[in-house]
Write a protein that holds these residues in place. Structure first.
Motif, PDB file in Angstrom:
ATOM      1  N   SER A 269       0.376   3.142  -6.147  1.00 52.57           N
ATOM      2  CA  SER A 269       0.839   3.851  -7.322  1.00 52.57           C
ATOM      3  C   SER A 269       2.243   3.414  -7.716  1.00 52.57           C
ATOM      4  N   LEU A 270       2.419   3.066  -9.002  1.00 56.00           N
ATOM      5  CA  LEU A 270       3.748   2.670  -9.466  1.00 56.00           C
ATOM      6  C   LEU A 270       4.722   3.839  -9.401  1.00 56.00           C
ATOM      7  N   ALA A 271       4.186   5.056  -9.312  1.00 58.06           N
ATOM      8  CA  ALA A 271       5.050   6.225  -9.192  1.00 58.06           C
ATOM      9  C   ALA A 271       5.536   6.400  -7.759  1.00 58.06           C
ATOM     10  N   GLY A 272       5.031   5.584  -6.844  1.00 55.60           N
ATOM     11  CA  GLY A 272       5.502   5.643  -5.465  1.00 55.60           C
ATOM     12  C   GLY A 272       4.708   6.595  -4.599  1.00 55.60           C
ATOM     13  N   GLY A 273       4.861   6.433  -3.285  1.00 61.19           N
ATOM     14  CA  GLY A 273       4.287   7.390  -2.350  1.00 61.19           C
ATOM     15  C   GLY A 273       2.892   7.084  -1.855  1.00 61.19           C
ATOM     16  N   ARG A 274       2.176   6.200  -2.548  1.00 65.23           N
ATOM     17  CA  ARG A 274       0.867   5.852  -2.002  1.00 65.23           C
ATOM     18  C   ARG A 274       0.514   4.385  -2.255  1.00 65.23           C
ATOM     19  N   GLY A 275      -0.317   3.840  -1.353  1.00 68.10           N
ATOM     20  CA  GLY A 275      -0.706   2.452  -1.464  1.00 68.10           C
ATOM     21  C   GLY A 275      -0.960   1.867  -0.087  1.00 68.10           C
ATOM     22  N   SER A 276      -1.559   0.675  -0.057  1.00 69.51           N
ATOM     23  CA  SER A 276      -1.832   0.051   1.240  1.00 69.51           C
ATOM     24  C   SER A 276      -1.923  -1.454   1.080  1.00 69.51           C
ATOM     25  N   LEU A 277      -1.735  -2.173   2.177  1.00 71.88           N
ATOM     26  CA  LEU A 277      -1.851  -3.628   2.132  1.00 71.88           C
ATOM     27  C   LEU A 277      -3.306  -4.064   2.066  1.00 71.88           C
ATOM     28  N   PHE A 278      -4.193  -3.210   2.563  1.00 71.70           N
ATOM     29  CA  PHE A 278      -5.622  -3.483   2.427  1.00 71.70           C
ATOM     30  C   PHE A 278      -5.962  -3.638   0.945  1.00 71.70           C
ATOM     31  N   GLY A 279      -5.487  -2.698   0.149  1.00 75.95           N
ATOM     32  CA  GLY A 279      -5.717  -2.766  -1.288  1.00 75.95           C
ATOM     33  C   GLY A 279      -5.079  -4.003  -1.897  1.00 75.95           C
ATOM     34  N   THR A 280      -3.841  -4.282  -1.485  1.00 75.13           N
ATOM     35  CA  THR A 280      -3.140  -5.435  -2.029  1.00 75.13           C
ATOM     36  C   THR A 280      -3.901  -6.726  -1.718  1.00 75.13           C
ATOM     37  N   ALA A 281      -4.437  -6.836  -0.495  1.00 74.90           N
ATOM     38  CA  ALA A 281      -5.186  -8.033  -0.118  1.00 74.90           C
ATOM     39  C   ALA A 281      -6.363  -8.220  -1.065  1.00 74.90           C
ATOM     40  N   ILE A 282      -7.068  -7.128  -1.356  1.00 73.13           N
ATOM     41  CA  ILE A 282      -8.206  -7.224  -2.269  1.00 73.13           C
ATOM     42  C   ILE A 282      -7.727  -7.613  -3.665  1.00 73.13           C
ATOM     43  N   GLY A 283      -6.591  -7.033  -4.071  1.00 66.63           N
ATOM     44  CA  GLY A 283      -6.033  -7.377  -5.371  1.00 66.63           C
ATOM     45  C   GLY A 283      -5.724  -8.864  -5.475  1.00 66.63           C
ATOM     46  N   VAL A 284      -5.119  -9.423  -4.419  1.00 69.56           N
ATOM     47  CA  VAL A 284      -4.783 -10.850  -4.428  1.00 69.56           C
ATOM     48  C   VAL A 284      -6.058 -11.693  -4.531  1.00 69.56           C
ATOM     49  N   LEU A 285      -7.052 -11.334  -3.719  1.00 68.56           N
ATOM     50  CA  LEU A 285      -8.310 -12.087  -3.731  1.00 68.56           C
ATOM     51  C   LEU A 285      -8.973 -12.021  -5.106  1.00 68.56           C
ATOM     52  N   LEU A 286      -8.982 -10.816  -5.680  1.00 66.99           N
ATOM     53  CA  LEU A 286      -9.652 -10.632  -6.961  1.00 66.99           C
ATOM     54  C   LEU A 286      -9.014 -11.511  -8.035  1.00 66.99           C
TER      55      LEU A 286
END
Lengths: 328, 506
Positions: A269-286
């Motif tokens: 979330s750009l508002a901060g407080g939540r997120g994960s590298l698992f998600g980021t990895a998928i984002g990079v792959l996508l």
């Protein structure tokens, strides 16, 4: 704990593990569906090992920096300067390599330059309390301009042969940079999930004042993610120049957009407080495979920006609709 | 009096109202009548559905079943626009203010009367804001051009009230309007409500404060768990005990509970302050001492500097002066050194200064401990164990410690805030308005927790604007006025009159 209780605990743990990462899991499903469709649409090249390795070599740099970007965004900050810092540190490292022909000095120069730029960002955001958007926008301009000043607009090549190992060689068929990326994601995830640093990043992104009143050195934990991002950008710069065996001042121009897109698509979330590298990895792959499939399908490369930008907006919109439905 | 001018038909009537959230019925076949020139109290514990009913009448929520009649004609209230076109307005408990804008802009944000040809008429806006603020005698404390984010909670509440007052509504609903106000401000609010009443406005006031209901309201509706317990009865026909038992389903014998023993006079002094002043001039050279096992109350009107004082003592804000713990001076005042000296503080505004909203109950609870310890990787097993024992000790009602903190009720959120600090085993616990916005049974649980802690030898510094609470709980009471302590009262000397006198005249 009794057996039944333990089972229940594990089940609850799993349920929450899933519930807290719904965005990430839905992105994973989208990625798998996308991959399956492309395997047919762009058959037979798309799903070949060669193509996949090619994509990974293209996204390695984005992936490394996206780790730091995730940290920054979890604290409700943003780093717009990563592309320019990659160019500056890559150029300084490359020029050192060109003139000194010493790999270690060159790598140290690249990493230190990038980390120092990150520290500059961090101090202005965390201590001087200037909004991250402004600070990193300024740094973006400065670093990019300095790159041209130092290089005078020139490219540099003719590096020692052994320097190409990181970007081109493989261990049992697995490229070194891929090993590096996986290692960094594992360490990065561990830090985020298990350590005090990770805990504080989420906490500060949720409510900075509450964290300050809990006796935490808030400034430190705001500065650190920018330094880490800088450090990782330095490593990414080395991977980049090792892969191409050259440096030029236009390096990294899409990185701002691609790292931000990867992080946001991954549910942070750009508002901060939540997120994960698992998600980021998928984002990079996508993003990587999206660009790749457009190439394979013979779409004019000018359309790529539209595609990536569109995916960002759709991802955020989907997230927004989900929270709206919850609020009702 | 023969005044047939007040007709016997209600201005607004709602019948058979049902509202469900998820599968749960927040309101189950409820009715209410509001009459011109009468104040109607809407009472019940938190979660009883009283705010929900107010929100349905004012169009914030849509009822699942039931019918609203306005002047005995059936009307559809689908949204707030429908409500305000009928002249219904609501003053919400949660503030609907824009922090970055000025008081005047917040008051007249949407008012076409202050916008001529697309340009804002600021001078008229400031003038009218000034006269509105005057209603509360706030014109000297708050300037219309001041940014709302710089106001205190009470001042924000007043701005919110003024927003509704200036709209000249025919029906006004106040949702817990006094929760953030001091006694004196509440009095001013009541005189404004009485003015509105004599102008023929129909007023509903949502509250769980019994004393004030008897001061201001004519009739009362009581809800419990979404069901109607009392339907528009005259307050003169009902006594306090009947009200309370209708609200909670049992009579609370002694809200404040008792401690096992009184604090002896010769108990050692744990905390001492000398000449504490803040940098904004709201605290002016305050000295006091706190004994072991004592509950020391700090009260006064809003703006007297109560919260500011304890924030200085805790090191949350920059301050001058000396703080001694167990006779040893704290060299550098600050949150970290306070924690190191085993001082804890649960701040006034849970949402703003306490809770990490997107984060789980467990992580909220262990925040201070993890933040203070030097471990690089917190031991999650220990965290879970400590948290579980506090959940048990404070009787926090929750399903799962991993669920978000927002899933809890206000009272349980407050307990989590206490738990977060009790995990540090404080010798000195500072609590600022510990029972704000929570219902009676949660209040009484918080009181018994505080009493138990004091019995265990924890010294408690309690800031509160609720006089009954201060009198019922504290061994000694310090009354503040204008940044100074003007009076110290022992428990047996304390009365609402004595406190009010010192707070206003002292």
């Amino acid at each position: 704990m009794k057996d039944g209780e333990k089972l229940n605990f594990i089940r609850e743990n799993f349920r929450w593990g899933f519930k807290n990462y719904t965005t990430e899991f839905s992105m994973l499903v989208i990625f798998i569906v996308f991959f399956a469709i492309m395997s047919f649409a762009a058959a037979p090249y798309f799903s070949r090992v060669n193509n996949i390795l090619n994509v990974i070599s293209q996204i390695a740099v984005t992936a490394i920096i996206a780790i730091g970007q995730t940290y920054v965004i979890i604290t409700a900050g943003i780093d717009l300067s990563v592309g320019s810092i990659l160019a500056l540190s890559g150029m300084l490292g490359g020029m050192t390599l060109f003139y000194q022909q010493n790999i270690f000095v060159a790598m140290a120069v690249a990493i230190l330059t990038a980390a120092a730029a990150g520290l500059f960002n961090g101090l202005l955001v965390g201590v001087a309390k200037i909004p991250a958007f402004i600070v990193t926008l300024g740094t973006m301009g400065i670093a990019s301009s300095l790159t041209y000043v130092i290089s005078n607009g020139n490219s540099y090549a003719q590096f020692p042969k052994v320097y190409s190992a990181l970007g081109n060689d493989a261990l049992f068929g697995v490229p070194y940079y891929l090993i590096l990326v996986i290692l960094l994601f594992v360490i990065g995830s561990f830090v985020l999930v298990k350590t005090k640093l990770g805990r504080m990043l989420y906490a500060i992104g949720s409510n900075e004042e509450a964290v300050r009143l809990s006796g935490v050195n808030v400034k430190l934990y705001i500065v650190l993610p920018y330094v880490i991002t800088g450090f990782l950008t330095g490593i990414a710069a080395i991977v980049n120049s090792s892969r191409l065996m050259a440096v030029d001042p236009t390096m990294g121009k899409d990185l701002q957009m691609d790292t931000l897109a990867a992080v946001v698509i991954g549910g942070t979330s750009l508002a901060g407080g939540r997120g994960s590298l698992f998600g980021t990895a998928i984002g990079v792959l996508l993003i990587g495979f999206l660009r790749n499939s457009l190439n394979l399908l013979g779409v004019n490369p000018f359309w790529q920006g539209t595609a990536v930008g569109g995916v960002i907006i759709v991802a955020v919109l989907a997230e927004r609709l989900r929270t709206l439905r919850q609020e009702r | 009096m023969s005044t047939p001018s007040i007709p016997n038909t209600p201005l607004l009537r709602a019948e058979n109202i049902v509202k469900r959230f998820g599968g749960i019925a927040a309101l189950d076949d409820v009715r209410i009548e509001l009459h011109k020139g009468r104040v109607h109290a809407l009472m019940g514990e938190n979660g009883a559905g009283k705010s929900t009913l107010g929100k349905i009448i004012s169009g914030i929520y849509k009822a699942d079943e039931g019918q609203v009649f306005f002047e005995e004609r059936p009307v559809q209230i689908e949204n707030t626009r429908d409500a305000s076109s009928l002249g219904i307005s609501i003053v919400l408990q949660e503030f609907n203010l824009v922090g970055r804008l000025s008081v005047a802009e917040n008051l007249f944000l949407n008012d076409p009367a202050y916008c001529r040809g697309g340009l804002m008429d600021f001078s008229k806006m400031y003038e009218d804001s000034h006269s509105l603020l005057k209603l509360f005698d706030m014109d000297r404390m708050v300037h219309p051009r001041q940014k709302v984010e710089a106001l205190s909670v009470a001042e924000m509440q007043i701005v919110e009230i003024l927003k509704a007052v200036k709209r000249n509504s025919r029906v006004m609903i106040f949702d817990e309007p006094t929760a953030a106000l001091s006694q004196a401000e509440a009095k001013k609010l009541f005189s404004i409500i009485n003015d509105l009443k004599s102008q023929g406005v129909a007023i509903a006031i949502v509250s769980h404060r019994i004393e004030e209901i008897y001061q201001i309201a004519d009739t009362v509706t009581v809800l419990r768990d979404g069901k109607q317990m009392i339907d528009g009865a005259k307050l003169s026909d009902i006594n306090e005990n009947q009200l309370v038992s209708a609200m909670v389903g049992r009579e609370i014998v002694d809200l404040y509970g008792a401690r096992s023993s009184a604090v002896p006079d010769e108990a050692p002094v744990i905390l001492e302050t000398r000449n504490i002043s803040d940098k904004k001039g709201r605290v002016k050279g305050v000295s006091f001492s706190l004994k072991k096992g004592e509950i020391l109350g700090i009260t006064g009107l809003v703006g007297a500097g109560r919260s500011e004082l304890i924030r200085c003592v805790f090191g949350a804000d920059a301050a001058n002066g000396e703080v001694y713990v167990n006779g040893r001076r704290i060299n550098r005042l600050g949150v970290r050194s306070s924690i190191a000296n085993r001082i804890s503080m649960a701040p006034e505004d849970r949402k703003r200064d306490g809770l990490l909203l997107p984060i789980s109950i467990l992580r909220n609870m262990t925040m201070v401990k993890v933040g203070f310890e030097r471990n690089i990787a917190p031991n999650q097993k220990v965290e879970r164990k400590l948290s579980a024992s506090l959940v048990e000790k404070l009787q926090i009602k929750l399903n799962d410690m991993n669920s978000p903190i927002l899933s809890l009720s206000g009272g349980n959120q407050q307990k989590v805030m206490l738990a977060k600090w009790l995990m540090m085993n404080p010798e000195i616990l500072i609590v600022d308005e510990p029972t704000r916005g929570i219902d009676i049974s949660a209040k009484s649980e918080i009181y018994s927790i505080l009493n138990k802690l004091a019995d265990e030898g924890v010294s408690i510094l309690m800031v509160s604007s609720e006089m009954p609470e201060i009198i019922g709980m504290c061994d000694r009471i310090l009354v503040m006025r204008d940044g100074r302590i003007v009076k110290e009262l022992k428990r047996h000397e304390a009365s609402e009159e004595a406190i009010a006198y010192s707070a206003m005249m002292g």
